[in-house]
Each structure stands twice: as C-alpha cells, then as structure tokens.
Design a protein around this motif. Structure first.
Motif, mmCIF file in Angstrom:
data_model
loop_
_atom_site.group_PDB
_atom_site.id
_atom_site.type_symbol
_atom_site.label_atom_id
_atom_site.label_comp_id
_atom_site.label_asym_id
_atom_site.label_seq_id
_atom_site.Cartn_x
_atom_site.Cartn_y
_atom_site.Cartn_z
ATOM 1 N N TYR A 1 -4.719 7.910 -6.305
ATOM 2 C CA TYR A 1 -5.829 7.055 -6.752
ATOM 3 C C TYR A 1 -5.378 6.165 -7.906
ATOM 4 C CZ TYR A 1 -6.400 10.933 -10.099
ATOM 5 O OH TYR A 1 -6.194 11.903 -11.059
ATOM 6 N N GLU B 1 0.833 -1.192 0.000
ATOM 7 C CA GLU B 1 0.000 0.000 0.000
ATOM 8 C C GLU B 1 0.878 1.255 0.000
ATOM 9 O OE1 GLU B 1 -3.501 -2.032 2.765
ATOM 10 O OE2 GLU B 1 -2.839 0.017 3.150
ATOM 11 N N TYR C 1 -6.050 17.231 -10.324
ATOM 12 C CA TYR C 1 -6.004 15.792 -10.540
ATOM 13 C C TYR C 1 -4.951 15.498 -11.600
ATOM 14 C CZ TYR C 1 -8.888 16.733 -14.664
ATOM 15 O OH TYR C 1 -9.367 17.222 -15.863
ATOM 16 N N GLN D 1 -3.897 12.996 -2.439
ATOM 17 C CA GLN D 1 -4.490 11.663 -2.521
ATOM 18 C C GLN D 1 -3.918 10.937 -3.725
ATOM 19 O OE1 GLN D 1 -8.322 11.487 -4.230
ATOM 20 N NE2 GLN D 1 -8.656 9.336 -3.736
ATOM 21 N N TYR E 1 -5.187 18.481 1.231
ATOM 22 C CA TYR E 1 -4.853 17.064 1.261
ATOM 23 C C TYR E 1 -4.408 16.601 -0.120
ATOM 24 C CZ TYR E 1 -7.632 16.916 5.571
ATOM 25 O OH TYR E 1 -8.138 17.129 6.841
ATOM 26 N N ALA F 1 -17.286 19.971 2.651
ATOM 27 C CA ALA F 1 -16.721 18.777 2.035
ATOM 28 C C ALA F 1 -15.426 19.151 1.309
ATOM 29 C CB ALA F 1 -17.723 18.179 1.049
ATOM 30 N N PRO F 2 -14.566 18.188 1.071
ATOM 31 C CA PRO F 2 -13.350 18.486 0.295
ATOM 32 C C PRO F 2 -13.695 18.982 -1.098
ATOM 33 C CG PRO F 2 -13.245 16.294 1.265
ATOM 34 C CD PRO F 2 -14.637 16.780 1.465
ATOM 35 N N PHE G 1 -4.585 8.891 1.426
ATOM 36 C CA PHE G 1 -4.603 10.337 1.606
ATOM 37 C C PHE G 1 -3.417 10.748 2.474
ATOM 38 C CE2 PHE G 1 -8.713 11.475 -0.137
ATOM 39 C CZ PHE G 1 -9.424 10.285 -0.070
ATOM 40 N N GLN H 1 -9.946 21.951 1.880
ATOM 41 C CA GLN H 1 -11.104 21.784 2.748
ATOM 42 C C GLN H 1 -11.152 22.890 3.786
ATOM 43 O OE1 GLN H 1 -11.462 18.189 5.196
ATOM 44 N NE2 GLN H 1 -13.654 18.137 4.729
ATOM 45 N N LEU I 1 -12.090 19.420 -4.871
ATOM 46 C CA LEU I 1 -10.998 18.999 -5.737
ATOM 47 C C LEU I 1 -10.352 20.211 -6.403
ATOM 48 C CD1 LEU I 1 -9.427 16.676 -7.135
ATOM 49 C CD2 LEU I 1 -11.170 16.761 -8.944
ATOM 50 N N SER J 1 -5.928 0.725 -5.794
ATOM 51 C CA SER J 1 -6.646 0.541 -4.533
ATOM 52 C C SER J 1 -5.785 -0.308 -3.597
ATOM 53 C CB SER J 1 -7.969 -0.165 -4.786
ATOM 54 O OG SER J 1 -8.817 0.640 -5.595
ATOM 55 N N PRO J 2 -5.813 -0.065 -2.282
ATOM 56 C CA PRO J 2 -6.575 1.003 -1.631
ATOM 57 C C PRO J 2 -5.979 2.384 -1.889
ATOM 58 C CG PRO J 2 -5.176 -0.075 -0.035
ATOM 59 C CD PRO J 2 -5.013 -0.840 -1.308
ATOM 60 N N TRP J 3 -6.849 3.384 -2.079
ATOM 61 C CA TRP J 3 -6.373 4.743 -2.181
ATOM 62 C C TRP J 3 -5.659 5.134 -0.878
ATOM 63 C CZ3 TRP J 3 -11.490 7.505 -3.994
ATOM 64 C CH2 TRP J 3 -11.755 7.126 -5.316
ATOM 65 N N TYR K 1 -6.791 18.367 -2.724
ATOM 66 C CA TYR K 1 -8.066 18.914 -2.286
ATOM 67 C C TYR K 1 -7.840 20.058 -1.316
ATOM 68 C CZ TYR K 1 -9.944 14.327 -3.733
ATOM 69 O OH TYR K 1 -10.290 13.198 -4.433
ATOM 70 N N GLN L 1 -1.884 13.347 5.375
ATOM 71 C CA GLN L 1 -2.468 13.746 6.646
ATOM 72 C C GLN L 1 -2.930 15.202 6.647
ATOM 73 O OE1 GLN L 1 0.687 13.699 5.956
ATOM 74 N NE2 GLN L 1 1.874 15.047 7.305
#
Lengths: 108, 113
Positions: free
Chosen positions: A92, A1, A50, A90, A88, A44-45, A99, A39, A47, A95-97, A37, A101
């Motif tokens: 992608y 991971e 990407y 991330q 943040y 909500a976050p 993030f 926040q 975007l 999987s698993p994605w 992202y 901290q």
C-alpha cells in the motif's frame, strides 16, 4: 505498477510447526508499506501485520513479519489449529495497491 | 470509531450497470485517498480502484478500466463506484477501504442472467 508474488502456493504443516510464507515484490516497496492478512472461508480478511513488521491490535505474538525492499516474510512460530487459513500480502505504498495471490496453510 | 458502510450491491444482468456507495464516518474523509477492493467467490483479493483526496487522481485495475468509474463527494463523506458493462467475472464482494486497518463489511455484486 508493483506486482506481488507469494510462495509457496500451499503449505502443508502440522499444528505446532513453524510456517514461513514469502512475498516478493517486482519493485521496492517504499517505507515498507507491506501488510499481511489472514482469511478463513466465509470471512472478511483480517489484518495481521502492517508496516512489514508491526502486529495489528490483538494479533498473537506467534505471528511476525520481516523484510524490506522487495522481499518480505510472514512467520508463524508455532501453528495453532485456528491458523490454518489463506494468507495474503499487500503493498500500500503507492496506488494502485497490489495483493499477492495468496498462500494456503493447510493441515498435513 | 472509523466506519465504512457499503451499499448498492445486488443481482444485475450481464451488460447492466450498478452504482456502489460507501458511507464513511469517524474520520476526516476528505483527507484520505479511498479505495475499492473486491473478492470473487473462491478467489483472491483484487484491487479495483482508488481516488485521491480531491478526486484529482484515479486508479483502476486493467480488468475494470473503461467500465468502472470511481468518484467521491467529500461534503457527503461518500465514495462511489459506478460499474457499467458488467460481466459474470465482476461477481464479487466489493469492499471500501481506507488503509489496511480499515475495511468496510463489503457488498455483494452478482452478475447473472
């Protein structure tokens, strides 16, 4: 991971200054599937970036993303009052994605 | 237009169970790996679980492994998260996510006595 580590934890800057946020991955992020992202409290976050460097729809061009492999950067060229928030990264690519901290950008 | 609508959140006692649902529309649900992401109050974003298009592969964060089960019903365009043995540390807003561009509005799960 894949594990993502963001630095610094907190960035204290003044409006108009340049912000540079770092995101380091424990393994290479394939195809630069790295997102950023923003926040704000109670929201909500949102975007921003990407594909490591593509701005999402409606995101001002003072936000830019760069990097590849394991090292990525989000730059805010000139901080506006509304940019003070938590950011943040991330991955992608698989999987698993994962993030990071988060980096808090606060008013100095 | 892509829409993801979560439901099923609420207040549950420690040790209890809850099932979250995510109703999807505006895209070909069966063609996408789907994910759950959560955010505890005052904390960062945490990946919870993911499931491939036909359910053949699933992914879980270590913090929920063995307690949460992700599933999907492609004909119903719905994603699920069955949560058992809940603890206060599971208190969070739970989001259904396709990709970075498409998140649901979230549903709040509160684990408290």
């Amino acid at each position: 991971e894949i594990v993502l580590t963001q630095s610094p934890g907190t960035l204290s800057l003044s409006p108009g200054e340049r912000a540079t946020l770092s995101c380091r991955a424990s393994q290479s992020v394939s195809s630069n599937y790295l997102a950023w992202y923003q926040q704000k409290p109670g929201q909500a976050p949102r975007l921003l970036i990407y594909g490591a460097s593509t701005r999402a729809t409606g995101i001002p061009d003072r936000f830019s993303g760069s990097g590849s492999g394991t090292d990525f950067t989000l730059t805010i060229s000139r901080l506006e009052p509304e940019d003070f928030a938590v950011y943040y990264c991330q991955q992608y690519s698989r999987s698993p994605w994962a993030f990071g901290q988060g980096t808090k950008v606060e008013i100095k | 237009e892509v829409q993801l609508v979560e439901s099923g959140g609420g207040l549950v006692q420690p040790g209890g169970s809850l099932r979250l649902s995510c109703s999807a529309s505006g895209f070909t649900f069966s063609s996408y790996t789907m994910h759950w992401v959560r955010q505890a109050p005052g904390k960062g974003l945490e990946y919870v679980s993911g499931i491939t298009t036909n359910g053949g592969s699933t992914y879980y964060a270590d913090s929920v492994k063995g307690r949460f089960t992700i599933s999907r019903d492609n004909p119903k365009n719905t994603l699920y998260l069955q949560m058992t043995s809940l603890t206060p540390e599971d208190t969070a807003v739970y989001y259904c996510v396709i990709n970075p561009s498409h998140w649901g509005q979230g549903t709040l799960v509160t684990v408290s006595s």
